[in-house]
Write a protein that holds these residues in place. Structure first.
Motif, mmCIF file in Angstrom:
data_model
loop_
_atom_site.group_PDB
_atom_site.id
_atom_site.type_symbol
_atom_site.label_atom_id
_atom_site.label_comp_id
_atom_site.label_asym_id
_atom_site.label_seq_id
_atom_site.Cartn_x
_atom_site.Cartn_y
_atom_site.Cartn_z
ATOM 1 N N ALA A 151 -17.146 -0.005 7.922
ATOM 2 C CA ALA A 151 -16.955 0.530 6.574
ATOM 3 C C ALA A 151 -15.498 0.299 6.182
ATOM 4 O O ALA A 151 -14.588 0.576 6.962
ATOM 5 C CB ALA A 151 -17.280 2.014 6.522
ATOM 6 N N ILE A 152 -15.321 -0.240 4.981
ATOM 7 C CA ILE A 152 -13.975 -0.457 4.448
ATOM 8 C C ILE A 152 -13.907 0.225 3.094
ATOM 9 O O ILE A 152 -14.730 -0.040 2.216
ATOM 10 C CB ILE A 152 -13.647 -1.955 4.289
ATOM 11 N N ASN A 188 -16.269 -9.575 1.791
ATOM 12 C CA ASN A 188 -16.982 -8.812 0.762
ATOM 13 C C ASN A 188 -16.013 -7.944 -0.049
ATOM 14 O O ASN A 188 -16.059 -7.923 -1.276
ATOM 15 C CB ASN A 188 -18.070 -7.961 1.409
ATOM 16 N N ILE A 189 -15.120 -7.236 0.629
ATOM 17 C CA ILE A 189 -14.182 -6.366 -0.096
ATOM 18 C C ILE A 189 -13.184 -7.216 -0.896
ATOM 19 O O ILE A 189 -12.756 -6.819 -1.984
ATOM 20 C CB ILE A 189 -13.462 -5.370 0.854
ATOM 21 N N GLU A 190 -12.851 -8.398 -0.399
ATOM 22 C CA GLU A 190 -11.962 -9.284 -1.159
ATOM 23 C C GLU A 190 -12.629 -9.718 -2.463
ATOM 24 O O GLU A 190 -11.979 -9.750 -3.513
ATOM 25 C CB GLU A 190 -11.600 -10.505 -0.316
ATOM 26 N N ARG A 191 -13.920 -10.034 -2.424
ATOM 27 C CA ARG A 191 -14.639 -10.383 -3.657
ATOM 28 C C ARG A 191 -14.632 -9.215 -4.631
ATOM 29 O O ARG A 191 -14.451 -9.392 -5.835
ATOM 30 C CB ARG A 191 -16.088 -10.786 -3.330
ATOM 31 N N GLN A 192 -14.832 -8.010 -4.112
ATOM 32 C CA GLN A 192 -14.803 -6.832 -4.988
ATOM 33 C C GLN A 192 -13.424 -6.654 -5.622
ATOM 34 O O GLN A 192 -13.315 -6.298 -6.797
ATOM 35 C CB GLN A 192 -15.196 -5.573 -4.208
ATOM 36 N N LEU A 193 -12.375 -6.884 -4.842
ATOM 37 C CA LEU A 193 -11.009 -6.763 -5.384
ATOM 38 C C LEU A 193 -10.755 -7.805 -6.467
ATOM 39 O O LEU A 193 -10.144 -7.498 -7.499
ATOM 40 C CB LEU A 193 -9.981 -6.932 -4.263
ATOM 41 N N MET A 209 0.840 -1.185 0.000
ATOM 42 C CA MET A 209 0.000 0.000 0.000
ATOM 43 C C MET A 209 0.879 1.241 0.000
ATOM 44 O O MET A 209 1.849 1.298 0.731
ATOM 45 C CB MET A 209 -0.862 -0.001 1.266
ATOM 46 N N GLN A 210 0.490 2.172 -0.809
ATOM 47 C CA GLN A 210 1.251 3.415 -0.873
ATOM 48 C C GLN A 210 0.921 4.314 0.318
ATOM 49 O O GLN A 210 1.781 5.026 0.817
ATOM 50 C CB GLN A 210 0.941 4.140 -2.176
ATOM 51 N N ILE A 211 -0.335 4.296 0.745
ATOM 52 C CA ILE A 211 -0.772 5.083 1.896
ATOM 53 C C ILE A 211 -0.962 4.113 3.058
ATOM 54 O O ILE A 211 -1.589 3.064 2.886
ATOM 55 C CB ILE A 211 -2.094 5.813 1.583
ATOM 56 N N PRO A 212 -0.450 4.413 4.249
ATOM 57 C CA PRO A 212 -0.592 3.492 5.377
ATOM 58 C C PRO A 212 -2.065 3.197 5.698
ATOM 59 O O PRO A 212 -2.940 4.034 5.509
ATOM 60 C CB PRO A 212 0.063 4.237 6.541
ATOM 61 N N LEU A 213 -2.300 1.991 6.186
ATOM 62 C CA LEU A 213 -3.631 1.565 6.601
ATOM 63 C C LEU A 213 -4.165 2.494 7.682
ATOM 64 O O LEU A 213 -3.449 2.829 8.628
ATOM 65 C CB LEU A 213 -3.561 0.135 7.135
ATOM 66 N N GLN A 214 -5.415 2.944 7.524
ATOM 67 C CA GLN A 214 -6.059 3.819 8.508
ATOM 68 C C GLN A 214 -7.157 3.038 9.214
ATOM 69 O O GLN A 214 -8.038 2.476 8.562
ATOM 70 C CB GLN A 214 -6.659 5.043 7.835
ATOM 71 N N ILE A 215 -7.111 3.004 10.536
ATOM 72 C CA ILE A 215 -8.114 2.294 11.331
ATOM 73 C C ILE A 215 -8.715 3.282 12.320
ATOM 74 O O ILE A 215 -7.983 3.952 13.055
ATOM 75 C CB ILE A 215 -7.494 1.112 12.089
ATOM 76 N N ALA A 254 -6.023 -6.884 6.108
ATOM 77 C CA ALA A 254 -5.562 -5.952 5.081
ATOM 78 C C ALA A 254 -4.346 -6.524 4.338
ATOM 79 O O ALA A 254 -4.217 -6.363 3.125
ATOM 80 C CB ALA A 254 -5.231 -4.599 5.693
ATOM 81 N N ALA A 255 -3.476 -7.209 5.052
ATOM 82 C CA ALA A 255 -2.318 -7.836 4.409
ATOM 83 C C ALA A 255 -2.777 -8.918 3.438
ATOM 84 O O ALA A 255 -2.195 -9.090 2.362
ATOM 85 C CB ALA A 255 -1.389 -8.428 5.468
ATOM 86 N N LYS A 256 -3.832 -9.632 3.790
ATOM 87 C CA LYS A 256 -4.378 -10.650 2.887
ATOM 88 C C LYS A 256 -4.933 -9.999 1.615
ATOM 89 O O LYS A 256 -4.802 -10.549 0.526
ATOM 90 C CB LYS A 256 -5.469 -11.438 3.599
ATOM 91 N N LEU A 257 -5.537 -8.804 1.772
ATOM 92 C CA LEU A 257 -6.037 -8.085 0.600
ATOM 93 C C LEU A 257 -4.893 -7.747 -0.356
ATOM 94 O O LEU A 257 -5.055 -7.790 -1.574
ATOM 95 C CB LEU A 257 -6.765 -6.806 1.006
ATOM 96 N N GLU A 258 -3.740 -7.403 0.203
ATOM 97 C CA GLU A 258 -2.586 -7.070 -0.637
ATOM 98 C C GLU A 258 -2.071 -8.282 -1.403
ATOM 99 O O GLU A 258 -1.464 -8.132 -2.459
ATOM 100 C CB GLU A 258 -1.468 -6.461 0.202
ATOM 101 N N GLN A 259 -2.337 -9.484 -0.903
ATOM 102 C CA GLN A 259 -1.969 -10.692 -1.634
ATOM 103 C C GLN A 259 -2.904 -10.904 -2.821
ATOM 104 O O GLN A 259 -2.494 -11.435 -3.846
ATOM 105 C CB GLN A 259 -2.010 -11.909 -0.713
ATOM 106 N N VAL A 260 -4.159 -10.468 -2.671
ATOM 107 C CA VAL A 260 -5.135 -10.586 -3.752
ATOM 108 C C VAL A 260 -4.843 -9.565 -4.847
ATOM 109 O O VAL A 260 -4.909 -9.860 -6.020
ATOM 110 C CB VAL A 260 -6.575 -10.390 -3.209
ATOM 111 N N CYS A 261 -4.509 -8.339 -4.423
ATOM 112 C CA CYS A 261 -4.254 -7.254 -5.367
ATOM 113 C C CYS A 261 -3.058 -6.445 -4.884
ATOM 114 O O CYS A 261 -3.139 -5.797 -3.835
ATOM 115 C CB CYS A 261 -5.497 -6.366 -5.483
ATOM 116 N N ASP A 262 -1.987 -6.477 -5.647
ATOM 117 C CA ASP A 262 -0.778 -5.757 -5.233
ATOM 118 C C ASP A 262 -0.790 -4.296 -5.648
ATOM 119 O O ASP A 262 0.174 -3.576 -5.423
ATOM 120 C CB ASP A 262 0.468 -6.453 -5.781
ATOM 121 N N ARG A 263 -1.912 -3.844 -6.235
ATOM 122 C CA ARG A 263 -2.003 -2.459 -6.704
ATOM 123 C C ARG A 263 -2.838 -1.575 -5.778
ATOM 124 O O ARG A 263 -3.257 -0.487 -6.173
ATOM 125 C CB ARG A 263 -2.581 -2.453 -8.113
#
Length: 120
Positions: free
Chosen positions: A63-64, A98-103, A1-7, A26-35
């Protein structure tokens, strides 16, 4: 991620364990999409009544927002049933699934839009 994760936590105390779980997801999301450019997660609990006698906590609202090149993917869990998402870990799992499916859908669309040029 270019911008740090905000929680962000609203209406509940900060939890290191919950924050760590969000970072893992969130790290798992980066494995799905590296962009992924950025990711923002908001966890909120709204109270119906401020009095201590009748205090009733509503389910977790999550909300994500994930920003990727050319798109912003959003998941909002705002359940109407008071028994849904009473467990924050289940609510987080459902939201991140849900967000992983969208990615994955985003990545599929990107692959199909970029077609190789025909030989000339």
């Amino acid at each position: 991620m270019q911008i740090p994760l905000q929680i962000t936590f609203h209406g509940l105390d900060h939890s290191d364990a919950i924050e760590e779980r969000i970072r893992e997801k969130a790290a798992k999301l980066e494995q799905v999409c590296d962009r992924i450019i950025g990711c923002r997660v908001v966890i909120e609990v709204r109270h119906r009544n401020a009095s201590n006698e009748n205090r009733r906590i509503e389910p977790f609202h999550i909300a994500i927002d994930v920003t990727v090149p050319g798109a912003k993917l959003v998941v909002k869990r705002d359940p109407k049933d008071s028994h849904v998402n009473e467990d924050i870990l289940i609510a987080l799992r459902e939201s991140f699934d849900n967000i992983e499916r969208q990615l994955k859908d985003y990545m599929t669309r990107q692959r199909t839009e970029i077609k190789p040029r025909a030989a000339q």
